[in-house]
Design a protein around this motif. Structure first.
Motif, mmCIF file in Angstrom:
data_model
loop_
_atom_site.group_PDB
_atom_site.id
_atom_site.type_symbol
_atom_site.label_atom_id
_atom_site.label_comp_id
_atom_site.label_asym_id
_atom_site.label_seq_id
_atom_site.Cartn_x
_atom_site.Cartn_y
_atom_site.Cartn_z
ATOM 1 N N LEU A 148 -3.309 15.350 -13.145
ATOM 2 C CA LEU A 148 -4.063 15.671 -11.929
ATOM 3 C C LEU A 148 -5.562 15.499 -12.144
ATOM 4 C CD1 LEU A 148 -2.017 18.762 -10.716
ATOM 5 C CD2 LEU A 148 -2.220 16.554 -9.550
ATOM 6 N N ALA A 149 -6.043 15.875 -13.325
ATOM 7 C CA ALA A 149 -7.466 15.682 -13.627
ATOM 8 C C ALA A 149 -7.830 14.201 -13.577
ATOM 9 C CB ALA A 149 -7.805 16.268 -14.991
ATOM 10 N N ALA A 150 -6.937 13.361 -14.074
ATOM 11 C CA ALA A 150 -7.206 11.914 -14.109
ATOM 12 C C ALA A 150 -7.016 11.259 -12.742
ATOM 13 C CB ALA A 150 -6.283 11.247 -15.131
ATOM 14 N N ALA A 151 -5.965 11.657 -12.021
ATOM 15 C CA ALA A 151 -5.643 11.004 -10.750
ATOM 16 C C ALA A 151 -6.480 11.529 -9.591
ATOM 17 C CB ALA A 151 -4.162 11.194 -10.434
ATOM 18 N N GLY A 152 -6.918 12.765 -9.703
ATOM 19 C CA GLY A 152 -7.622 13.394 -8.594
ATOM 20 C C GLY A 152 -6.650 14.121 -7.692
ATOM 21 N N LEU B 217 0.730 13.756 -4.949
ATOM 22 C CA LEU B 217 -0.328 14.549 -5.586
ATOM 23 C C LEU B 217 -0.390 15.953 -4.988
ATOM 24 C CD1 LEU B 217 -3.141 11.855 -5.906
ATOM 25 C CD2 LEU B 217 -1.948 13.000 -7.791
ATOM 26 N N ALA B 218 -0.229 16.059 -3.678
ATOM 27 C CA ALA B 218 -0.266 17.373 -3.032
ATOM 28 C C ALA B 218 0.896 18.245 -3.519
ATOM 29 C CB ALA B 218 -0.226 17.226 -1.512
ATOM 30 N N VAL B 219 2.088 17.673 -3.593
ATOM 31 C CA VAL B 219 3.247 18.440 -4.067
ATOM 32 C C VAL B 219 3.023 18.883 -5.514
ATOM 33 C CG1 VAL B 219 5.709 18.287 -4.654
ATOM 34 C CG2 VAL B 219 4.883 17.406 -2.454
ATOM 35 N N ALA B 220 2.559 17.972 -6.361
ATOM 36 C CA ALA B 220 2.306 18.313 -7.770
ATOM 37 C C ALA B 220 1.251 19.406 -7.883
ATOM 38 C CB ALA B 220 1.866 17.068 -8.543
ATOM 39 N N ARG B 221 0.168 19.290 -7.118
ATOM 40 C CA ARG B 221 -0.892 20.300 -7.167
ATOM 41 C C ARG B 221 -0.384 21.664 -6.749
ATOM 42 N NH1 ARG B 221 -4.067 20.462 -3.697
ATOM 43 N NH2 ARG B 221 -3.589 18.775 -2.277
ATOM 44 N N VAL B 222 0.392 21.714 -5.666
ATOM 45 C CA VAL B 222 0.888 22.992 -5.153
ATOM 46 C C VAL B 222 1.830 23.638 -6.164
ATOM 47 C CG1 VAL B 222 2.338 24.057 -3.367
ATOM 48 C CG2 VAL B 222 0.514 22.465 -2.719
ATOM 49 N N VAL B 223 2.770 22.866 -6.696
ATOM 50 C CA VAL B 223 3.732 23.435 -7.641
ATOM 51 C C VAL B 223 3.040 23.903 -8.913
ATOM 52 C CG1 VAL B 223 5.727 22.902 -9.096
ATOM 53 C CG2 VAL B 223 5.700 22.161 -6.711
ATOM 54 N N PHE C 244 -5.061 14.889 0.757
ATOM 55 C CA PHE C 244 -4.698 16.172 1.369
ATOM 56 C C PHE C 244 -5.186 17.324 0.497
ATOM 57 C CE2 PHE C 244 -1.014 13.280 2.421
ATOM 58 C CZ PHE C 244 -1.565 12.841 3.616
ATOM 59 N N SER C 245 -6.500 17.459 0.383
ATOM 60 C CA SER C 245 -7.090 18.444 -0.517
ATOM 61 C C SER C 245 -8.527 18.716 -0.103
ATOM 62 C CB SER C 245 -7.083 17.900 -1.952
ATOM 63 O OG SER C 245 -7.947 16.776 -2.038
ATOM 64 N N VAL C 246 -9.098 19.764 -0.669
ATOM 65 C CA VAL C 246 -10.516 20.045 -0.448
ATOM 66 C C VAL C 246 -11.356 18.888 -0.990
ATOM 67 C CG1 VAL C 246 -12.431 21.579 -1.073
ATOM 68 C CG2 VAL C 246 -10.212 22.548 -0.408
ATOM 69 N N ASP C 247 -11.041 18.420 -2.207
ATOM 70 C CA ASP C 247 -11.773 17.284 -2.778
ATOM 71 C C ASP C 247 -11.683 16.064 -1.863
ATOM 72 O OD1 ASP C 247 -12.394 18.846 -4.989
ATOM 73 O OD2 ASP C 247 -10.923 17.885 -6.305
ATOM 74 N N GLY C 248 -10.496 15.811 -1.314
ATOM 75 C CA GLY C 248 -10.297 14.669 -0.422
ATOM 76 C C GLY C 248 -11.102 14.803 0.857
ATOM 77 N N LEU C 249 -11.118 16.000 1.427
ATOM 78 C CA LEU C 249 -11.905 16.233 2.643
ATOM 79 C C LEU C 249 -13.397 16.042 2.379
ATOM 80 C CD1 LEU C 249 -10.095 19.357 4.136
ATOM 81 C CD2 LEU C 249 -10.069 17.020 5.023
ATOM 82 N N LYS D 181 0.839 -1.189 0.000
ATOM 83 C CA LYS D 181 0.000 0.000 0.000
ATOM 84 C C LYS D 181 0.876 1.242 0.000
ATOM 85 C CE LYS D 181 -4.038 1.922 2.109
ATOM 86 N NZ LYS D 181 -5.088 1.781 3.074
ATOM 87 N N ARG D 182 0.673 2.102 -0.999
ATOM 88 C CA ARG D 182 1.480 3.316 -1.144
ATOM 89 C C ARG D 182 0.625 4.570 -1.025
ATOM 90 N NH1 ARG D 182 6.269 2.875 -4.920
ATOM 91 N NH2 ARG D 182 5.639 5.001 -5.220
ATOM 92 N N GLN D 183 -0.551 4.463 -0.457
ATOM 93 C CA GLN D 183 -1.475 5.587 -0.433
ATOM 94 C C GLN D 183 -0.903 6.847 0.202
ATOM 95 O OE1 GLN D 183 -4.301 5.362 -2.200
ATOM 96 N NE2 GLN D 183 -4.488 7.565 -1.885
ATOM 97 N N PRO D 184 -0.242 6.786 1.373
ATOM 98 C CA PRO D 184 0.302 8.044 1.928
ATOM 99 C C PRO D 184 1.305 8.709 0.977
ATOM 100 C CG PRO D 184 0.237 6.372 3.621
ATOM 101 C CD PRO D 184 -0.103 5.685 2.319
ATOM 102 N N PHE D 185 2.163 7.921 0.339
ATOM 103 C CA PHE D 185 3.109 8.487 -0.622
ATOM 104 C C PHE D 185 2.373 9.090 -1.807
ATOM 105 C CE2 PHE D 185 5.508 8.113 -4.558
ATOM 106 C CZ PHE D 185 6.585 8.930 -4.257
#
Length: 155
Positions: A118-122, A11-17, A126-131, A2-6
């Motif tokens: 990002l559109a495909a992966a979500g 995804l959070a780093v990619a979204r922010v950058v 750690f995001s508004v969508d995730g919350l 399971k690699r979910q936390p990574f």
């Protein structure tokens, strides 16, 4: 394995950058250079309806960048920003090779591909969508739990 936390962190780093880059470019078009100068630049590149196109591109980059940064409406924001990057590729960078230093398409290509990914992966956890997804799952469990409890009470 399971690699979910990574995955969520990546995804959070990619979204922010990517979000910060789009915010900067949208702000540049709308405020730093201004819509008039941006429209003139678009006209010089042969972009149709340059004033409308400049306003749309700047707004999509700014608002889409904010949405990507916080991970809200990520699929829509990713597709919209990717479409703007396709327009930039088509009208500004197509005949200039790959390298950005020579006017090439590498930056718009990377940003467009990242937006589509990002559109495909979500947005990840750690995001508004995730919350919102976590909140929705809790609500569904809360609604389903009383029905399950009633079924067991009837036995």
């Amino acid at each position: 394995m399971k690699r979910q936390p990574f995955n969520d962190l990546a995804l959070a780093v990619a979204r922010v950058v990517v979000g910060v880059i789009f915010i900067a470019h949208g702000w540049q078009k709308l405020a730093t250079n201004g819509l008039d100068a941006t429209s003139q630049g678009f006209a010089g590149m042969g972009v149709p309806l340059p004033t409308l196109s400049a306003g749309l591109a700047g707004t999509i980059e700014l608002v889409g960048g904010i949405a990507l940064l916080v991970g809200a409406f990520t699929t829509v924001a990713g597709i919209a920003t990717a479409l703007v990057m396709f327009g930039a590729f088509w009208f500004a960078h197509l005949g200039s090779g790959v390298f950005a230093a020579e006017g090439g398409w590498e930056v718009v290509g990377a940003l467009g591909a990242a937006s589509l990914a990002l559109a495909a992966a979500g947005a990840g956890r750690f995001s508004v969508d995730g919350l919102l997804a976590q909140r929705s799952q809790r609500s569904q469990r809360d609604v389903a739990a009383p029905a399950t409890e009633r079924e067991h009470a009837d036995v």
